[in-house]
Design a protein around this motif. Structure first.
Motif, PDB file in Angstrom:
ATOM      1  N   THR A  98     -10.476   4.765  -8.340  1.00 31.88           N
ATOM      2  CA  THR A  98      -9.078   4.497  -8.675  1.00 31.88           C
ATOM      3  C   THR A  98      -8.601   3.293  -7.869  1.00 31.88           C
ATOM      4  O   THR A  98      -9.177   2.949  -6.828  1.00 31.88           O
ATOM      5  N   VAL A  99      -7.558   2.663  -8.358  1.00 29.34           N
ATOM      6  CA  VAL A  99      -7.042   1.470  -7.697  1.00 29.34           C
ATOM      7  C   VAL A  99      -5.560   1.340  -8.019  1.00 29.34           C
ATOM      8  O   VAL A  99      -5.090   1.845  -9.050  1.00 29.34           O
ATOM      9  N   THR A 100      -4.834   0.696  -7.143  1.00 32.54           N
ATOM     10  CA  THR A 100      -3.425   0.384  -7.401  1.00 32.54           C
ATOM     11  C   THR A 100      -3.327  -1.057  -7.889  1.00 32.54           C
ATOM     12  O   THR A 100      -3.765  -1.985  -7.196  1.00 32.54           O
ATOM     13  N   LEU A 101      -2.802  -1.232  -9.086  1.00 36.56           N
ATOM     14  CA  LEU A 101      -2.646  -2.565  -9.674  1.00 36.56           C
ATOM     15  C   LEU A 101      -1.208  -3.041  -9.521  1.00 36.56           C
ATOM     16  O   LEU A 101      -0.266  -2.240  -9.615  1.00 36.56           O
ATOM     17  N   THR A 102      -1.051  -4.322  -9.309  1.00 41.97           N
ATOM     18  CA  THR A 102       0.274  -4.927  -9.215  1.00 41.97           C
ATOM     19  C   THR A 102       0.475  -5.866 -10.391  1.00 41.97           C
ATOM     20  O   THR A 102      -0.257  -6.851 -10.551  1.00 41.97           O
ATOM     21  N   THR A 153       3.962  -1.628  -9.396  1.00 41.53           N
ATOM     22  CA  THR A 153       2.588  -1.155  -9.195  1.00 41.53           C
ATOM     23  C   THR A 153       2.331   0.095 -10.037  1.00 41.53           C
ATOM     24  O   THR A 153       3.258   0.837 -10.378  1.00 41.53           O
ATOM     25  N   VAL A 154       1.053   0.292 -10.373  1.00 43.03           N
ATOM     26  CA  VAL A 154       0.658   1.461 -11.145  1.00 43.03           C
ATOM     27  C   VAL A 154      -0.785   1.808 -10.797  1.00 43.03           C
ATOM     28  O   VAL A 154      -1.595   0.919 -10.500  1.00 43.03           O
ATOM     29  N   LYS A 155      -1.106   3.075 -10.810  1.00 42.65           N
ATOM     30  CA  LYS A 155      -2.476   3.506 -10.566  1.00 42.65           C
ATOM     31  C   LYS A 155      -3.323   3.282 -11.826  1.00 42.65           C
ATOM     32  O   LYS A 155      -2.843   3.433 -12.947  1.00 42.65           O
ATOM     33  N   ALA A 156      -4.594   2.943 -11.617  1.00 48.05           N
ATOM     34  CA  ALA A 156      -5.524   2.776 -12.730  1.00 48.05           C
ATOM     35  C   ALA A 156      -6.853   3.427 -12.352  1.00 48.05           C
ATOM     36  O   ALA A 156      -7.203   3.530 -11.177  1.00 48.05           O
ATOM     37  N   VAL A 259     -10.963  -6.513  -3.374  1.00 43.96           N
ATOM     38  CA  VAL A 259      -9.582  -6.966  -3.543  1.00 43.96           C
ATOM     39  C   VAL A 259      -9.529  -8.200  -4.444  1.00 43.96           C
ATOM     40  O   VAL A 259     -10.348  -9.119  -4.327  1.00 43.96           O
ATOM     41  N   GLY A 260      -8.540  -8.211  -5.357  1.00 40.36           N
ATOM     42  CA  GLY A 260      -8.262  -9.385  -6.169  1.00 40.36           C
ATOM     43  C   GLY A 260      -9.208  -9.649  -7.318  1.00 40.36           C
ATOM     44  O   GLY A 260      -9.122 -10.699  -7.966  1.00 40.36           O
ATOM     45  N   LEU A 261     -10.097  -8.712  -7.638  1.00 37.93           N
ATOM     46  CA  LEU A 261     -11.082  -8.947  -8.692  1.00 37.93           C
ATOM     47  C   LEU A 261     -10.649  -8.412 -10.053  1.00 37.93           C
ATOM     48  O   LEU A 261     -11.222  -8.784 -11.077  1.00 37.93           O
ATOM     49  N   ILE A 262      -9.645  -7.527 -10.097  1.00 39.68           N
ATOM     50  CA  ILE A 262      -9.207  -6.942 -11.370  1.00 39.68           C
ATOM     51  C   ILE A 262      -7.981  -7.730 -11.824  1.00 39.68           C
ATOM     52  O   ILE A 262      -6.871  -7.538 -11.320  1.00 39.68           O
ATOM     53  N   ASN A 263      -8.166  -8.603 -12.796  1.00 38.79           N
ATOM     54  CA  ASN A 263      -7.071  -9.531 -13.108  1.00 38.79           C
ATOM     55  C   ASN A 263      -6.965  -9.946 -14.570  1.00 38.79           C
ATOM     56  O   ASN A 263      -6.252 -10.893 -14.893  1.00 38.79           O
ATOM     57  N   THR A 279       0.925 -11.176 -15.245  1.00 38.93           N
ATOM     58  CA  THR A 279      -0.331 -11.305 -14.503  1.00 38.93           C
ATOM     59  C   THR A 279      -0.547 -10.003 -13.742  1.00 38.93           C
ATOM     60  O   THR A 279       0.395  -9.262 -13.477  1.00 38.93           O
ATOM     61  N   VAL A 280      -1.803  -9.741 -13.423  1.00 33.96           N
ATOM     62  CA  VAL A 280      -2.118  -8.485 -12.750  1.00 33.96           C
ATOM     63  C   VAL A 280      -3.221  -8.725 -11.737  1.00 33.96           C
ATOM     64  O   VAL A 280      -4.085  -9.592 -11.935  1.00 33.96           O
ATOM     65  N   THR A 281      -3.187  -7.988 -10.670  1.00 35.28           N
ATOM     66  CA  THR A 281      -4.250  -8.047  -9.666  1.00 35.28           C
ATOM     67  C   THR A 281      -4.246  -6.755  -8.872  1.00 35.28           C
ATOM     68  O   THR A 281      -3.324  -5.944  -8.973  1.00 35.28           O
ATOM     69  N   ASN A 282      -5.288  -6.585  -8.084  1.00 38.65           N
ATOM     70  CA  ASN A 282      -5.359  -5.438  -7.174  1.00 38.65           C
ATOM     71  C   ASN A 282      -5.323  -5.946  -5.740  1.00 38.65           C
ATOM     72  O   ASN A 282      -6.193  -6.693  -5.311  1.00 38.65           O
ATOM     73  N   LEU A 283      -4.279  -5.560  -5.014  1.00 44.16           N
ATOM     74  CA  LEU A 283      -4.105  -6.016  -3.635  1.00 44.16           C
ATOM     75  C   LEU A 283      -4.916  -5.176  -2.662  1.00 44.16           C
ATOM     76  O   LEU A 283      -5.023  -5.529  -1.480  1.00 44.16           O
TER      77      LEU A 283
END
Length: 571
Positions: A98-102, A153-156, A259-263, A279-283
């Motif tokens: 799981t990851v938090t996306l911004t 932010t949202v969980k994915a 970090v920063g690879l889901i975009n 735009t979206v990323t994972n911090l």
């Protein structure tokens, strides 16, 4: 003359080629006394050797078949899985990270992002494979205000949702349907049968004949199957009803991306054009992804599934039930029976904490804890409260010197020793209340081919109060004595220390001859060195067994790991 009715004594221990050949040759005088040649070129001997060869092969397969019938000796994964299911244990499949996306909105209007919108990595940044995540909830991204983009932010969760229609129900008991896609993420499946929604559960035996539930199991080839109830445990789908399956495919450690690879927004239930401006990323890095349960882990955990007999009486029962419900390892403790604390680690990919040295429970731990609370309902005594806690991980510091045999290549032995130590501390090989002894380390290293002998210089908990390591700030040498300055320390005369990071004059292993509150001295024959600022460190060499407490699991602290391999062939 040969005895026509001779009955030979059968030696049932003769199972290999040589023993069978010898037994057959010994029988020749009883049947063909005139056959005296034992030459390997003799046609009869050739036939005997051929039969001996076949007997050797057949006996091997007979023995292997016998071994595959027991979970402790079975070597094939499909055998271990089937034996585990026979014991009532369902091995865990891949776990999704799981990851938090911004999300960031650069437009002047709010933008709605539906649930299950697919966000992915770029294949070029993740080893040539695009790794897909799906948002867990619908969100509305705020509009840009002035020069500040709107963010939310949202969980994915790693994986891709699949929907397919399975073969219609025939109304029989314990129906099985194969799922087309794999690997199926643990706990992600749901079924629509007619107008009824069926829910995935770990074990059908916990449910009544009217409950709309099913379970999922995966074979050694990674193919997953849906198993329905038999009308006693779990409802039988109505004959002729259409079965529609929805489940998520993915999971595993591949989803633990940085970090920063889901975009990249790649798919949604709405047109992607409506999401332009986002735009979206994972911090933060994705975490919690784990591979399917290893064969060794299944072999260890499966027998515990029948020990608790689906109820918790002893503390061992609580642990066994939690393992049966899909956690990797668990340990229950209590002062009174009405209040039980269960420490558990969800999986190798999710150790239960946000960091191995921290104390904050991971999202995966909290999710699993909620699932366990529901699972234990009806299995624990009335008025008993169960509390779930993550493990505490104990860092182990190790310094060892290894000598290689002269005919072995030093670099290969060094690599093999490092791999053996890592295997000893592998997540599947450590447990709560583990005891790590000096003998464990010695046996692990000396078992590596090419090792002549090993000297363990330090084996200690790498924690304050156990591990004494200090930074050197100043050095001096009188010609016979070296003196190093540190912060306040607790070292004493007679302690053995290892000095590193200063220079070749001061570095080495020594015995302390004198101390003050901030200095230590040791014998050193060298040229005079005036007092001067320096860097480096010194550590007290302590070797002792490490006993973990009831909530602790050991792990190898690579920052305190030093394996020096000498000798052998240096290329």
């Amino acid at each position: 003359m040969a005895e026509i009715n001779y009955v030979p004594q059968v030696d049932y221990t003769s199972k290999d080629y040589s023993a069978i050949r010898e037994d057959l040759i010994d029988l020749i005088p009883n049947y063909f006394p005139d056959w005296v040649s034992r030459d390997s070129a003799d046609f009869g001997i050739v036939l005997i050797e051929l039969f001996s060869y076949m007997g050797d092969i057949l006996n091997y397969y007979i023995d292997r078949s016998a071994n595959e019938a027991f979970i402790t000796t079975a070597s094939q994964r499909d055998s271990v899985i089937e034996l585990a299911r026979l014991l009532g244990y369902n091995p865990t499949t891949t776990v999704a990270s799981t990851v938090t996306l911004t999300f960031s909105n650069s437009t002047g209007s709010t933008i709605n992002v539906p649930a299950s919108t697919q966000i992915a990595t770029s294949a070029s940044t993740t080893g040539g494979t695009q790794i897909i995540f799906e948002t867990n909830a619908a969100i509305t991204v705020p509009a840009k205000v002035g020069t500040t983009n709107g963010t939310i932010t949202v969980k994915a969760t790693h994986g891709e949702t699949k929907t397919e229609e399975l073969t219609t129900s025939n109304g029989s008991i314990s129906q099985i349907r194969e799922l087309t896609y794999s690997p199926v993420t643990q706990g992600s499946a749901s079924l629509l049968i007619g107008s009824s929604t069926f829910t995935e559960v770990p074990y059908l035996i916990d449910y009544n004949n009217y409950d709309p539930v099913f379970s999922v199991y995966t074979n050694a080839s990674g193919v997953s199957f849906v198993l329905f109830g038999d009308g006693v445990s779990g409802r039988i789908p109505t004959s002729g009803a259409t079965i529609t399956a929805t489940y998520k495919v993915g999971g595993g450690i591949i989803g633990n991306v940085g970090v920063g690879l889901i975009n990249s927004i790649i798919k949604s239930s709405v047109s992607l054009s409506t999401l332009s401006g986002l735009t979206v990323t994972n911090l933060t890095a994705a975490s919690g992804g784990a591979e399917e349960e290893s064969t060794d882990s299944i072999r260890a955990n499966a027998p515990t599934s029948i020990r608790a007999l689906n109820r918790a009486v002893s503390l061992a029962d609580y642990s066994a039930l939690c393992v049966a419900a899909g956690v990797s390892k668990a340990n229950a403790v209590a002062e009174v029976y009405t209040s039980v604390t269960v420490y558990f680690a969800p999986s190798a990919g999710d150790i239960g904490l946000t960091s191995i040295s921290g104390t904050t429970p991971s999202d995966g731990f909290n999710t699993k804890a909620a699932s366990l609370r529901n699972y234990l309902v009806g299995k624990i005594p009335a008025n008993t409260t169960v509390t779930f806690q993550p493990p505490t991980y104990v860092p182990v510091g190790l310094i060892a010197s290894v000598t290689t045999l002269p005919q072995y290549k030093n670099s290969l032995v060094s690599t093999a020793v490092s791999a053996a130590i890592e295997e000893l501390f592998d997540f599947d090989n450590v447990f709560f209340q583990d005891k790590l002894t000096l003998n464990d380390i010695m046996r692990t290293i000396t078992s590596v081919e090419g090792v002549a002998y090993v000297q363990v210089e330090k084996l200690v908990r790498a924690q304050t109060g156990y591990d004494f390591t200090y930074t050197v700030t100043n050095k001096a040498a009188s010609g016979t004595v070296a003196t190093l300055t540190t912060a306040a320390h607790t070292l004493t005369v007679g302690s053995t220390i290892k000095v590193t990071g200063i220079d070749t004059t001061f570095n080495g292993t020594f015995v302390i001859t004198a101390v003050t509150g901030t200095t230590i001295s040791y014998a050193l024959i060298s040229s005079v060195v005036s007092s001067v600022a320096s860097s480096g460190s010194l550590t007290k060499l302590t070797v002792g067994d490490i006993q973990c407490f009831e909530n602790e699991i050991p792990y190898l602290d690579t920052t305190v790991l030093s394996l020096t391999v000498s000798g052998g062939i240096v290329a």
